[in-house]
Design a protein around this motif. Sequence first.
Motif, PDB file in Angstrom:
ATOM      1  N   ILE A   9      88.970 102.737   9.687  1.00  0.00           N
ATOM      2  CA  ILE A   9      90.208 102.251  10.290  1.00  0.00           C
ATOM      3  C   ILE A   9      89.905 101.112  11.261  1.00  0.00           C
ATOM      4  CG2 ILE A   9      92.112 102.842  11.846  1.00  0.00           C
ATOM      5  CD1 ILE A   9      92.150 105.583  10.658  1.00  0.00           C
ATOM      6  N   SER A  10      90.643  99.998  11.108  1.00  0.00           N
ATOM      7  CA  SER A  10      90.521  98.890  12.056  1.00  0.00           C
ATOM      8  C   SER A  10      91.483  99.061  13.220  1.00  0.00           C
ATOM      9  CB  SER A  10      90.812  97.565  11.347  1.00  0.00           C
ATOM     10  OG  SER A  10      89.854  97.338  10.344  1.00  0.00           O
ATOM     11  N   PHE A  11      92.710  99.466  12.914  1.00  0.00           N
ATOM     12  CA  PHE A  11      93.736  99.727  13.927  1.00  0.00           C
ATOM     13  C   PHE A  11      94.424 101.031  13.557  1.00  0.00           C
ATOM     14  CE2 PHE A  11      93.231  95.174  14.070  1.00  0.00           C
ATOM     15  CZ  PHE A  11      93.255  94.888  15.419  1.00  0.00           C
ATOM     16  N   GLY A  12      94.547 101.952  14.507  1.00  0.00           N
ATOM     17  CA  GLY A  12      95.222 103.213  14.232  1.00  0.00           C
ATOM     18  C   GLY A  12      94.638 104.345  15.039  1.00  0.00           C
ATOM     19  N   ARG A  44      97.843  95.180  10.636  1.00  0.00           N
ATOM     20  CA  ARG A  44      98.387  94.071  11.423  1.00  0.00           C
ATOM     21  C   ARG A  44      98.443  92.822  10.552  1.00  0.00           C
ATOM     22  NH1 ARG A  44      97.082  94.577  17.633  1.00  0.00           N
ATOM     23  NH2 ARG A  44      97.803  96.712  17.848  1.00  0.00           N
ATOM     24  N   ILE A  45      99.635  92.321  10.326  1.00  0.00           N
ATOM     25  CA  ILE A  45      99.841  91.157   9.486  1.00  0.00           C
ATOM     26  C   ILE A  45      99.302  89.893  10.148  1.00  0.00           C
ATOM     27  CG2 ILE A  45     101.576  89.753   8.300  1.00  0.00           C
ATOM     28  CD1 ILE A  45     101.304  92.654   7.241  1.00  0.00           C
ATOM     29  N   CYS A  46      99.508  89.749  11.447  1.00  0.00           N
ATOM     30  CA  CYS A  46      99.134  88.519  12.147  1.00  0.00           C
ATOM     31  C   CYS A  46      97.703  88.534  12.663  1.00  0.00           C
ATOM     32  CB  CYS A  46     100.107  88.257  13.298  1.00  0.00           C
ATOM     33  SG  CYS A  46     100.068  89.553  14.536  1.00  0.00           S
ATOM     34  N   ASP A  47      96.931  89.539  12.317  1.00  0.00           N
ATOM     35  CA  ASP A  47      95.563  89.632  12.817  1.00  0.00           C
ATOM     36  C   ASP A  47      94.710  88.492  12.272  1.00  0.00           C
ATOM     37  OD1 ASP A  47      93.374  90.626  14.127  1.00  0.00           O
ATOM     38  OD2 ASP A  47      92.928  92.142  12.619  1.00  0.00           O
ATOM     39  N   GLN A  48      93.940  87.846  13.139  1.00  0.00           N
ATOM     40  CA  GLN A  48      93.129  86.690  12.765  1.00  0.00           C
ATOM     41  C   GLN A  48      91.760  87.076  12.209  1.00  0.00           C
ATOM     42  OE1 GLN A  48      94.230  83.554  12.762  1.00  0.00           O
ATOM     43  NE2 GLN A  48      96.216  84.327  13.401  1.00  0.00           N
ATOM     44  N   LEU A  49      91.243  88.252  12.579  1.00  0.00           N
ATOM     45  CA  LEU A  49      89.908  88.647  12.150  1.00  0.00           C
ATOM     46  C   LEU A  49      89.924  89.185  10.727  1.00  0.00           C
ATOM     47  CD1 LEU A  49      88.607  90.538  15.298  1.00  0.00           C
ATOM     48  CD2 LEU A  49      87.925  88.285  14.527  1.00  0.00           C
ATOM     49  N   PRO A  50      89.029  88.688   9.883  1.00  0.00           N
ATOM     50  CA  PRO A  50      88.933  89.284   8.551  1.00  0.00           C
ATOM     51  C   PRO A  50      88.439  90.722   8.666  1.00  0.00           C
ATOM     52  CG  PRO A  50      87.439  87.392   8.785  1.00  0.00           C
ATOM     53  CD  PRO A  50      88.111  87.598  10.095  1.00  0.00           C
ATOM     54  N   LYS A  51      88.848  91.545   7.720  1.00  0.00           N
ATOM     55  CA  LYS A  51      88.513  92.970   7.768  1.00  0.00           C
ATOM     56  C   LYS A  51      86.997  93.198   7.775  1.00  0.00           C
ATOM     57  CE  LYS A  51      90.468  97.229   6.319  1.00  0.00           C
ATOM     58  NZ  LYS A  51      91.742  97.768   6.063  1.00  0.00           N
ATOM     59  N   ALA A  52      86.226  92.386   7.071  1.00  0.00           N
ATOM     60  CA  ALA A  52      84.772  92.555   7.020  1.00  0.00           C
ATOM     61  C   ALA A  52      84.158  92.405   8.412  1.00  0.00           C
ATOM     62  CB  ALA A  52      84.158  91.544   6.055  1.00  0.00           C
ATOM     63  N   VAL A  53      84.669  91.486   9.218  1.00  0.00           N
ATOM     64  CA  VAL A  53      84.144  91.285  10.567  1.00  0.00           C
ATOM     65  C   VAL A  53      84.459  92.497  11.432  1.00  0.00           C
ATOM     66  CG1 VAL A  53      84.330  89.889  12.657  1.00  0.00           C
ATOM     67  CG2 VAL A  53      84.276  88.783  10.409  1.00  0.00           C
ATOM     68  N   VAL A  54      85.670  93.020  11.318  1.00  0.00           N
ATOM     69  CA  VAL A  54      86.071  94.190  12.090  1.00  0.00           C
ATOM     70  C   VAL A  54      85.240  95.397  11.687  1.00  0.00           C
ATOM     71  CG1 VAL A  54      87.962  95.767  12.584  1.00  0.00           C
ATOM     72  CG2 VAL A  54      88.385  93.311  12.477  1.00  0.00           C
ATOM     73  N   LYS A  55      84.978  95.562  10.395  1.00  0.00           N
ATOM     74  CA  LYS A  55      84.180  96.693   9.927  1.00  0.00           C
ATOM     75  C   LYS A  55      82.772  96.640  10.506  1.00  0.00           C
ATOM     76  CE  LYS A  55      87.045  98.710   7.142  1.00  0.00           C
ATOM     77  NZ  LYS A  55      87.687  99.897   7.562  1.00  0.00           N
ATOM     78  N   THR A  56      82.163  95.440  10.554  1.00  0.00           N
ATOM     79  CA  THR A  56      80.828  95.302  11.109  1.00  0.00           C
ATOM     80  C   THR A  56      80.808  95.718  12.574  1.00  0.00           C
ATOM     81  OG1 THR A  56      80.424  93.468   9.603  1.00  0.00           O
ATOM     82  CG2 THR A  56      78.931  93.675  11.462  1.00  0.00           C
ATOM     83  N   THR A  57      81.825  95.332  13.315  1.00  0.00           N
ATOM     84  CA  THR A  57      81.942  95.715  14.715  1.00  0.00           C
ATOM     85  C   THR A  57      82.056  97.226  14.843  1.00  0.00           C
ATOM     86  OG1 THR A  57      83.087  93.659  15.131  1.00  0.00           O
ATOM     87  CG2 THR A  57      83.246  95.332  16.830  1.00  0.00           C
ATOM     88  N   ALA A  58      82.853  97.854  13.979  1.00  0.00           N
ATOM     89  CA  ALA A  58      83.060  99.296  14.041  1.00  0.00           C
ATOM     90  C   ALA A  58      81.760 100.051  13.783  1.00  0.00           C
ATOM     91  CB  ALA A  58      84.117  99.720  13.034  1.00  0.00           C
ATOM     92  N   VAL A  59      80.985  99.603  12.797  1.00  0.00           N
ATOM     93  CA  VAL A  59      79.733 100.278  12.480  1.00  0.00           C
ATOM     94  C   VAL A  59      78.766 100.159  13.652  1.00  0.00           C
ATOM     95  CG1 VAL A  59      77.736 100.257  10.948  1.00  0.00           C
ATOM     96  CG2 VAL A  59      80.018  99.977  10.003  1.00  0.00           C
ATOM     97  N   ALA A  60      78.776  99.014  14.333  1.00  0.00           N
ATOM     98  CA  ALA A  60      77.858  98.818  15.461  1.00  0.00           C
ATOM     99  C   ALA A  60      78.186  99.722  16.645  1.00  0.00           C
ATOM    100  CB  ALA A  60      77.901  97.361  15.903  1.00  0.00           C
ATOM    101  N   SER A  61      79.450 100.185  16.762  1.00  0.00           N
ATOM    102  CA  SER A  61      79.846 100.987  17.923  1.00  0.00           C
ATOM    103  C   SER A  61      79.837 102.485  17.647  1.00  0.00           C
ATOM    104  CB  SER A  61      81.249 100.560  18.373  1.00  0.00           C
ATOM    105  OG  SER A  61      82.184 100.904  17.379  1.00  0.00           O
ATOM    106  N   MET A  62      79.230 102.941  16.565  1.00  0.00           N
ATOM    107  CA  MET A  62      79.296 104.330  16.148  1.00  0.00           C
ATOM    108  C   MET A  62      78.344 105.304  16.836  1.00  0.00           C
ATOM    109  SD  MET A  62      81.699 104.931  14.096  1.00  0.00           S
ATOM    110  CE  MET A  62      82.670 103.740  14.949  1.00  0.00           C
TER     111      MET A  62
END
Length: 121
Positions: free
Chosen positions: A29-32, A53-71
Amino acid sequence: MSKCNTANAATKHITDEVLALIEQSVQDISFGSITLVIQDSRVIQIEKLEKIRICDQLPKAVVKTTAVASMPGVRTRVLQSVSGMEYGKVVIQIQAGQIMQVERTEKYRVGKLTGLNGDGI
């Protein structure tokens, strides 16, 4: 039983498989939010709510990388939040792939109440 032993006993009911499922849900999940439902000191249900989020500027791949780093702290945080809880919910709020907030709502089961019908007052 001491408070420390009670907390340790409650966390023993959360298996590594459940913790891995929670971690995977957070990563997906990126947002939720992820809601853990606790009953009899066990996680009996996991609810996932994903916001797109429709207006989100970050591509999903970038957000996923951030999420994995914070686990690394997810397991510790979940175990702390669920520790000692018999009934209730733990809600993990996620924004831009990061855990932003953890809410713990504990419920108590009450036996026979006195005073409801005028008795005991």
